[in-house]
Design a protein around this motif. Structure first.
Motif, short mmCIF file in Angstrom:
data_model
loop_
_atom_site.label_atom_id
_atom_site.label_comp_id
_atom_site.label_asym_id
_atom_site.label_seq_id
_atom_site.Cartn_x
_atom_site.Cartn_y
_atom_site.Cartn_z
N VAL A 72 1.40 102.40 3.93
CA VAL A 72 1.59 102.85 2.38
C VAL A 72 1.01 101.93 1.57
O VAL A 72 0.37 102.18 0.56
CB VAL A 72 3.20 102.81 2.06
N MET A 73 1.01 100.49 1.94
CA MET A 73 0.44 99.69 0.93
C MET A 73 -1.20 99.73 1.27
O MET A 73 -1.96 99.26 0.45
CB MET A 73 0.99 98.16 1.29
N SER A 74 -1.61 99.95 2.44
CA SER A 74 -3.10 99.94 2.80
C SER A 74 -3.76 101.34 2.25
O SER A 74 -4.98 101.53 2.29
CB SER A 74 -3.27 99.91 4.12
N ALA A 75 -2.80 102.23 1.70
CA ALA A 75 -3.59 103.61 1.14
C ALA A 75 -4.35 103.25 -0.02
O ALA A 75 -5.28 103.92 -0.13
CB ALA A 75 -2.18 104.55 1.20
N VAL A 76 -3.73 102.47 -0.87
CA VAL A 76 -4.71 102.25 -2.09
C VAL A 76 -5.93 101.75 -1.77
O VAL A 76 -6.92 102.16 -2.36
CB VAL A 76 -3.90 101.55 -3.34
N PRO A 77 -6.16 100.38 -1.16
CA PRO A 77 -7.32 100.04 -1.00
C PRO A 77 -8.17 100.85 -0.04
O PRO A 77 -9.49 100.94 -0.34
CB PRO A 77 -7.14 98.56 -0.19
N VAL A 78 -7.54 101.62 1.00
CA VAL A 78 -8.36 102.36 1.68
C VAL A 78 -9.11 103.45 0.71
O VAL A 78 -10.10 103.83 0.88
CB VAL A 78 -7.91 102.99 3.06
N GLY A 79 -8.19 104.00 -0.16
CA GLY A 79 -8.63 105.09 -0.98
C GLY A 79 -9.61 104.72 -2.01
O GLY A 79 -10.71 105.33 -2.16
N PHE A 80 -9.66 103.42 -2.44
CA PHE A 80 -10.64 103.10 -3.23
C PHE A 80 -11.97 102.84 -2.58
O PHE A 80 -12.89 102.93 -3.07
CB PHE A 80 -10.36 101.46 -3.87
N PHE A 81 -11.81 102.32 -1.40
CA PHE A 81 -12.87 101.93 -0.53
C PHE A 81 -13.74 103.50 -0.47
O PHE A 81 -14.93 103.51 -0.29
CB PHE A 81 -12.79 101.49 0.99
N LEU A 82 -12.85 104.47 0.09
CA LEU A 82 -13.58 105.80 0.14
C LEU A 82 -14.12 106.30 -0.94
O LEU A 82 -15.05 106.97 -1.15
CB LEU A 82 -12.22 106.82 0.66
N LEU A 83 -13.55 105.96 -2.11
CA LEU A 83 -14.10 106.54 -3.46
C LEU A 83 -15.46 105.72 -3.79
O LEU A 83 -16.53 106.38 -4.19
CB LEU A 83 -13.19 106.21 -4.43
N LEU A 84 -15.40 104.29 -3.10
CA LEU A 84 -16.59 103.62 -3.58
C LEU A 84 -17.87 104.35 -2.51
O LEU A 84 -18.96 104.45 -2.95
CB LEU A 84 -16.32 102.28 -2.91
N VAL A 85 -17.18 104.57 -1.20
CA VAL A 85 -18.44 105.29 -0.36
C VAL A 85 -18.89 106.62 -1.13
O VAL A 85 -20.13 106.97 -0.96
CB VAL A 85 -17.72 105.67 0.90
N VAL A 86 -18.19 107.44 -1.55
CA VAL A 86 -18.26 108.66 -1.97
C VAL A 86 -19.29 108.52 -3.32
O VAL A 86 -20.30 109.11 -3.43
CB VAL A 86 -17.22 109.48 -2.38
N PHE A 87 -18.73 107.73 -4.35
CA PHE A 87 -19.63 107.46 -5.38
C PHE A 87 -21.02 106.74 -4.94
O PHE A 87 -22.06 107.28 -5.73
CB PHE A 87 -19.03 106.72 -6.55
N THR A 88 -21.02 105.84 -4.22
CA THR A 88 -22.22 105.35 -3.91
C THR A 88 -23.26 106.25 -3.14
O THR A 88 -24.37 106.13 -3.49
CB THR A 88 -21.99 104.01 -2.72
N SER A 89 -22.66 107.19 -2.16
CA SER A 89 -23.52 108.15 -1.78
C SER A 89 -23.92 109.12 -2.67
O SER A 89 -25.28 109.50 -2.57
CB SER A 89 -22.71 108.88 -0.60
N LEU A 90 -23.37 109.49 -3.59
CA LEU A 90 -23.65 110.60 -4.62
C LEU A 90 -24.69 109.73 -5.62
O LEU A 90 -25.66 110.27 -6.01
CB LEU A 90 -22.41 110.84 -5.73
N ALA A 91 -24.44 108.38 -5.76
CA ALA A 91 -25.60 107.63 -6.71
C ALA A 91 -26.94 107.59 -5.71
O ALA A 91 -27.95 107.83 -6.42
CB ALA A 91 -25.06 106.36 -7.12
N ALA A 92 -26.47 107.30 -4.65
CA ALA A 92 -28.10 106.93 -3.71
C ALA A 92 -28.78 108.42 -3.78
O ALA A 92 -29.86 108.60 -3.84
CB ALA A 92 -27.49 106.78 -2.31
N LEU A 93 -27.86 109.74 -3.76
CA LEU A 93 -28.65 110.90 -3.70
C LEU A 93 -29.41 111.51 -4.81
O LEU A 93 -30.32 111.67 -4.82
CB LEU A 93 -27.64 112.09 -3.19
N VAL A 94 -28.78 111.01 -5.79
CA VAL A 94 -29.24 111.21 -7.51
C VAL A 94 -30.26 110.32 -7.53
O VAL A 94 -31.69 110.76 -8.06
CB VAL A 94 -28.22 111.21 -8.63
N GLY A 95 -30.43 108.98 -7.03
CA GLY A 95 -31.62 107.95 -7.21
C GLY A 95 -32.47 108.51 -6.31
O GLY A 95 -33.64 108.37 -6.66
#
Length: 160
Positions: A72-95
């Motif tokens: 339960v406690m690791s869900a938040v950091p893992v979720g933030f990491f996955l959001l970072l990965v998704v947003f970074t991938s989208l930014a790289a794609l747009v870039g």
């Protein structure tokens, strides 16, 4: 009076231990009853509880609670990491798209400039060749034009 306190403390401790064991049995019995009810709803839970890890966690509730708290406690950091990965991938794609568009635009403008220079050079070379052709043909026609032979009064055409 000290001797009377020791047996009552021992009896209180035994009574507490008996109540704790009854509470543990009640919790385990309730969880087994709930497992029978949830077999139809959550078949993956039944499969997990039949696995060695599930059986170990069923026998060691502290380990199960520790694992649950960790998940339960690791869900938040893992979720933030996955959001970072998704947003970074989208930014790289747009870039990459923007960079590719920029490179194609710059390449197109450079190609247009080169083609304009080639048009100017080809016109210059063609004009030079045409002017040279006309000048050379005029000079050749002038130098090697057939001239009428002039006649000497003596009638000898071979002498001028």
């Amino acid at each position: 009076m000290a001797k009377e306190d020791i047996p009552s403390a021992s009896q209180d401790l035994q009574e507490l231990q008996r109540k704790l064991s009854l509470l543990m049995e009640s919790v385990q019995n309730n969880s087994k009853k709930k497992r029978k009810i949830n077999r139809k709803i959550y078949p993956w839970v039944v499969a997990f509880m039949k696995s060695p890890v599930g059986q170990y966690l069923d026998r060691h509730p502290f380990a199960a609670l520790t694992l649950l708290v960790f998940v339960v406690m690791s869900a938040v950091p893992v979720g933030f990491f996955l959001l970072l990965v998704v947003f970074t991938s989208l930014a790289a794609l747009v870039g990459v798209m923007l960079l590719e568009g920029l490179v194609i635009s710059v390449g197109g403008v450079a190609l247009l400039c080169v083609l304009c220079v080639l048009v100017f050079v080809s016109l210059s070379v063609s004009a030079t060749i045409i002017v040279s052709y006309v000048a050379m043909s005029s000079l050749i026609n002038y130098w090697f034009s057939p001239r009428p032979l002039t006649q000497n009064p003596s009638g000898d055409a071979s002498r001028p």
